[in-house]
Scaffold this active site. Sequence first.
Site, PDB file in Angstrom:
ATOM      1  N   ASP A  62     105.403-128.058  74.409  1.00 56.87           N
ATOM      2  CA  ASP A  62     106.007-127.020  73.534  1.00 56.87           C
ATOM      3  C   ASP A  62     106.369-126.482  72.607  1.00 56.87           C
ATOM      4  O   ASP A  62     104.854-126.708  71.510  1.00 56.87           O
ATOM      5  CB  ASP A  62     108.107-127.992  73.339  1.00 56.87           C
ATOM      6  CG  ASP A  62     108.792-128.386  74.590  1.00 56.87           C
ATOM      7  OD1 ASP A  62     108.927-127.490  75.458  1.00 56.87           O
ATOM      8  OD2 ASP A  62     110.114-128.538  74.432  1.00 56.87           O
ATOM      9  N   HIS A  79     103.988-131.648  72.945  1.00 51.44           N
ATOM     10  CA  HIS A  79     103.996-130.719  71.946  1.00 51.44           C
ATOM     11  C   HIS A  79     102.125-129.988  71.818  1.00 51.44           C
ATOM     12  O   HIS A  79     101.744-130.347  71.886  1.00 51.44           O
ATOM     13  CB  HIS A  79     104.576-130.565  70.764  1.00 51.44           C
ATOM     14  CG  HIS A  79     105.348-131.236  70.800  1.00 51.44           C
ATOM     15  ND1 HIS A  79     106.234-132.086  71.711  1.00 51.44           N
ATOM     16  CD2 HIS A  79     106.781-130.521  70.690  1.00 51.44           C
ATOM     17  CE1 HIS A  79     107.413-132.693  71.362  1.00 51.44           C
ATOM     18  NE2 HIS A  79     107.896-131.010  71.028  1.00 51.44           N
TER      19      HIS A  79
END
Length: 353
Positions: free
Chosen positions: A71, A226
């Site tokens: 993400d 991430h």
Amino acid sequence: MRNRKNFAAVFAIILALLLVFSGCRQNGGTSEVTPGGESNSNPAMTGISSTPTTQKPKYSPNDKLIALTFDDGPRGATTNRILDVLEQNNGVATFFVVGYNIENNASTIKRASELGCEIGNHSKDHKTLTKCSYDVLREQVDAPNSTLKSITGKAPALFRAPGGAYKGVTEDIGMPLIQWSIDTNDWRFKDAAHKGRSEEQRSADMKKICDNVLESAQGGDIVLMHDIYDFTADLCEMVIPGLVQKGFKLVTVSELFEAYGEKLNNGEVYFNARVQEVAATVGNTAPVDAGIYKVKTNGSVLNVRALPETSAEVLIKIPNGSTVTVSKSVPGWAYVSYESVNGWVNAAYIVKE
């Protein structure tokens, strides 16, 4: 005189070629008759079969599949490091990108896409969509889809809500929403939040996360990370080879669900693609005749076991809807052949072809 003869010879050759080309156009380029007798007058379709081809899925439920997802990126330096590790390990992943990071990282997005990775939508500005008006929400969803299509050639098929907040707005988002079943919490260990951390402690934190992923990972899991942190890029250099060594194949989210035969629907939320096996209890099913049968499990997989016992070793898992050949049976069990593997299955979950 000689020049005239040469010119005449060249002219004759050109004329012959034109006649041959014209004949080819008349016989095959302007009108094609299909096996059904219908004429196809589209020259571009000449020689192309009108019968659709069916390709086998790249993966199956018998493979040990897992989907890594990232993400908040991309960020060129760290995302490309992750792509390097994926490429070295014959893996792919799904990157849920944020709109404000797209323009300056278009080449990274294109590289990921060309490597077979999936590009998902993580909103335009990382706003909490449950607090947005409908018009703002639509902009958050639609803008990245449009921009990404211009880079990769196709709009994202999947969406991940910022912060995982989706309740009450799933239908407004109008795309399959992908959550996760393993949260690495990598963002908690980013270097900016641990400025006084020693290299030894950093390595210990990384090992703790890696061990947790490797110990808890199961086929069908979706892992959250991430790709904007150096810590995460370093972590991937441990996690990715570790998963491969444990027999996992690293696939995209869409590939994961396709392999398990599960359709991703707009407005629905998904945490993993785990396929449950059918109940182990064997009923009082009578012996079945030899022949061809269909597996019918309401979407589950059917275990093929080494012996007609519920605790026996599983040799292979058969997806729902597959065809098997039965050669013999005992009450409750059938001895089948599937993909060159022979073993016993619960006879309650096969039906006559």
